[in-house]
Write a protein that holds these residues in place. Structure first.
Motif, PDB file in Angstrom:
ATOM      1  N   ASN A   1       4.165   1.385   2.156  1.00 24.28           N
ATOM      2  CA  ASN A   1       5.328   1.881   1.419  1.00 24.28           C
ATOM      3  C   ASN A   1       5.513   3.381   1.622  1.00 24.28           C
ATOM      4  OD1 ASN A   1       7.486   1.832  -0.291  1.00 24.28           O
ATOM      5  ND2 ASN A   1       6.322   1.447  -2.150  1.00 24.28           N
ATOM      6  N   GLY A   2       5.633   3.795   2.884  1.00 26.94           N
ATOM      7  CA  GLY A   2       5.899   5.198   3.196  1.00 26.94           C
ATOM      8  C   GLY A   2       4.718   6.121   2.979  1.00 26.94           C
ATOM      9  N   SER A   3       3.511   5.644   3.239  1.00 22.05           N
ATOM     10  CA  SER A   3       2.311   6.462   3.023  1.00 22.05           C
ATOM     11  C   SER A   3       2.310   7.702   3.894  1.00 22.05           C
ATOM     12  CB  SER A   3       1.045   5.651   3.326  1.00 22.05           C
ATOM     13  OG  SER A   3       0.897   4.588   2.426  1.00 22.05           O
ATOM     14  N   THR A   4       1.686   8.757   3.370  1.00 21.01           N
ATOM     15  CA  THR A   4       1.535  10.006   4.127  1.00 21.01           C
ATOM     16  C   THR A   4       0.076  10.225   4.530  1.00 21.01           C
ATOM     17  OG1 THR A   4       1.316  11.241   2.061  1.00 21.01           O
ATOM     18  CG2 THR A   4       3.528  11.085   3.035  1.00 21.01           C
TER      19      THR A   4
ATOM     20  N   GLY B   1       8.892   2.377  -4.029  1.00 19.21           N
ATOM     21  CA  GLY B   1       8.368   1.703  -5.206  1.00 19.21           C
ATOM     22  C   GLY B   1       7.763   0.359  -4.861  1.00 19.21           C
ATOM     23  N   PRO B   2       6.880  -0.148  -5.724  1.00 18.46           N
ATOM     24  CA  PRO B   2       6.177  -1.393  -5.423  1.00 18.46           C
ATOM     25  C   PRO B   2       7.083  -2.625  -5.368  1.00 18.46           C
ATOM     26  CG  PRO B   2       5.622  -0.616  -7.636  1.00 18.46           C
ATOM     27  CD  PRO B   2       6.421   0.458  -6.984  1.00 18.46           C
ATOM     28  N   GLY B   3       8.141  -2.656  -6.161  1.00 17.62           N
ATOM     29  CA  GLY B   3       9.034  -3.816  -6.153  1.00 17.62           C
ATOM     30  C   GLY B   3       9.719  -4.000  -4.813  1.00 17.62           C
ATOM     31  N   ILE B   4      10.215  -2.919  -4.256  1.00 19.25           N
ATOM     32  CA  ILE B   4      10.880  -2.978  -2.944  1.00 19.25           C
ATOM     33  C   ILE B   4       9.872  -3.402  -1.877  1.00 19.25           C
ATOM     34  CG2 ILE B   4      12.071  -1.628  -1.164  1.00 19.25           C
ATOM     35  CD1 ILE B   4      13.813  -2.111  -3.621  1.00 19.25           C
TER      36      ILE B   4
ATOM     37  N   SER C   1       0.829  -1.198   0.000  1.00 18.34           N
ATOM     38  CA  SER C   1       0.000   0.000   0.000  1.00 18.34           C
ATOM     39  C   SER C   1       0.862   1.246   0.000  1.00 18.34           C
ATOM     40  CB  SER C   1      -0.888  -0.009   1.256  1.00 18.34           C
ATOM     41  OG  SER C   1      -1.623   1.194   1.348  1.00 18.34           O
ATOM     42  N   PHE C   2       0.466   2.200  -0.818  1.00 16.29           N
ATOM     43  CA  PHE C   2       1.031   3.547  -0.759  1.00 16.29           C
ATOM     44  C   PHE C   2      -0.122   4.525  -0.913  1.00 16.29           C
ATOM     45  CE2 PHE C   2       2.595   7.406  -2.896  1.00 16.29           C
ATOM     46  CZ  PHE C   2       3.374   7.895  -1.858  1.00 16.29           C
ATOM     47  N   ASN C   3      -0.420   5.234   0.154  1.00 13.76           N
ATOM     48  CA  ASN C   3      -1.502   6.232   0.168  1.00 13.76           C
ATOM     49  C   ASN C   3      -2.821   5.652  -0.348  1.00 13.76           C
ATOM     50  OD1 ASN C   3       0.146   8.166   1.305  1.00 13.76           O
ATOM     51  ND2 ASN C   3       0.621   9.156  -0.624  1.00 13.76           N
ATOM     52  N   ASN C   4      -3.187   4.507   0.188  1.00 11.39           N
ATOM     53  CA  ASN C   4      -4.434   3.842  -0.186  1.00 11.39           C
ATOM     54  C   ASN C   4      -5.448   3.840   0.951  1.00 11.39           C
ATOM     55  OD1 ASN C   4      -2.407   1.565  -1.940  1.00 11.39           O
ATOM     56  ND2 ASN C   4      -3.844   2.922  -2.941  1.00 11.39           N
ATOM     57  N   ALA C   5      -5.443   4.850   1.790  1.00 15.41           N
ATOM     58  CA  ALA C   5      -6.330   4.875   2.955  1.00 15.41           C
ATOM     59  C   ALA C   5      -7.795   4.690   2.577  1.00 15.41           C
ATOM     60  CB  ALA C   5      -6.153   6.173   3.745  1.00 15.41           C
ATOM     61  N   SER C   6      -8.201   5.165   1.430  1.00 18.00           N
ATOM     62  CA  SER C   6      -9.598   5.040   1.005  1.00 18.00           C
ATOM     63  C   SER C   6      -9.962   3.620   0.610  1.00 18.00           C
ATOM     64  CB  SER C   6      -9.873   5.966  -0.181  1.00 18.00           C
ATOM     65  OG  SER C   6      -9.645   7.304   0.172  1.00 18.00           O
ATOM     66  N   TYR C   7      -8.972   2.783   0.298  1.00 17.17           N
ATOM     67  CA  TYR C   7      -9.235   1.448  -0.238  1.00 17.17           C
ATOM     68  C   TYR C   7      -8.681   0.298   0.592  1.00 17.17           C
ATOM     69  CZ  TYR C   7      -9.717   4.506  -4.286  1.00 17.17           C
ATOM     70  OH  TYR C   7     -10.066   5.532  -5.122  1.00 17.17           O
TER      71      TYR C   7
ATOM     72  N   ASP D   1      -2.438  -5.436  -4.561  1.00 15.25           N
ATOM     73  CA  ASP D   1      -2.213  -4.010  -4.333  1.00 15.25           C
ATOM     74  C   ASP D   1      -3.281  -3.484  -3.379  1.00 15.25           C
ATOM     75  OD1 ASP D   1      -0.003  -3.976  -5.985  1.00 15.25           O
ATOM     76  OD2 ASP D   1      -1.125  -3.306  -7.737  1.00 15.25           O
ATOM     77  N   GLY D   2      -2.944  -2.471  -2.629  1.00 11.80           N
ATOM     78  CA  GLY D   2      -3.827  -1.929  -1.600  1.00 11.80           C
ATOM     79  C   GLY D   2      -5.112  -1.321  -2.101  1.00 11.80           C
ATOM     80  N   ASP D   3      -5.221  -1.077  -3.388  1.00 11.80           N
ATOM     81  CA  ASP D   3      -6.463  -0.519  -3.925  1.00 11.80           C
ATOM     82  C   ASP D   3      -7.252  -1.559  -4.715  1.00 11.80           C
ATOM     83  OD1 ASP D   3      -4.704  -0.680  -6.042  1.00 11.80           O
ATOM     84  OD2 ASP D   3      -5.119   1.322  -6.817  1.00 11.80           O
ATOM     85  N   ASP D   4      -6.921  -2.845  -4.540  1.00 10.50           N
ATOM     86  CA  ASP D   4      -7.618  -3.939  -5.212  1.00 10.50           C
ATOM     87  C   ASP D   4      -8.318  -4.820  -4.182  1.00 10.50           C
ATOM     88  OD1 ASP D   4      -6.696  -3.138  -7.703  1.00 10.50           O
ATOM     89  OD2 ASP D   4      -4.923  -4.408  -7.597  1.00 10.50           O
TER      90      ASP D   4
END
Length: 166
Positions: free
Chosen positions: A92-95, A122-125, A63-69, A143-146
């Motif tokens: 992944n370092g979300s804000t 990045g998603p790979g890391i 997840s990166f900035n996927n709070a809504s999902y 992925d965090g939005d799926d």
């Protein structure tokens, strides 16, 4: 999009997974593409039979900035007909509030582990970070939005085992 793979690069994983197989009544999902092609339903058939339990699955959600999902993604993982052995959530370092939401799931659900990268790499890391903690026979990525369909893990494991995928 979810993917299933066997992390065969880890020494001894295949032998370890086979030792854990026990007999039990399980709901088996099979996919017959010809039934779907010829209009005989979805092609997925369900039956209950005595057989070895399917392989264990580590589900890695990044997840990166996927709070809504992210809550919907986590709920879809926890609602699987074949529950993942573990759910590894990597922020992944979300804000936004993603890390807070993942922390709450990890605190409430024993099969959920949450890991936090300090900055977006990045998603790979993020996926590789999750792989370091995975212990299942197979690994799925989400992925965090799926979201996963309720039988996604069972269908993927059944297909992988039927094809003796590695």
């Amino acid at each position: 999009m979810a993917n299933l793979l066997r992390p065969s690069a880890r020494d001894g994983l295949e032998e370890q997974g086979r030792e854990r197989v026990r007999a039990s009544k399980v709901n088996v999902l099979t996919f017959d593409p010809l039934r779907k092609i010829f209009g005989q339903g979805s092609g997925i058939r369900s039956s209950t039979q005595e057989q070895p339990l399917p392989a264990t699955v580590s589900l890695i959600i990044i997840s990166f900035n996927n709070a809504s999902y992210i809550a919907a993604a986590m709920e879809s993982a926890l609602a699987q007909s074949h529950l993942p052995h573990e759910i590894i959530a990597v922020d992944n370092g979300s804000t936004d509030r993603s890390a807070e939401i993942l922390s709450a799931y990890a605190a409430e659900q024993p099969r959920v582990g949450a890991f936090f990268l300090p900055v977006n790499q990045g998603p790979g890391i993020a996926r590789n970070h999750g792989l370091k903690h995975a212990t299942g026979d197979y690994v799925m990525f989400l992925d965090g939005d799926d979201m996963l369909e309720p039988h996604a893990v069972a269908t993927a494991v059944s297909a992988a085992m039927a094809q003796e995928a590695d």
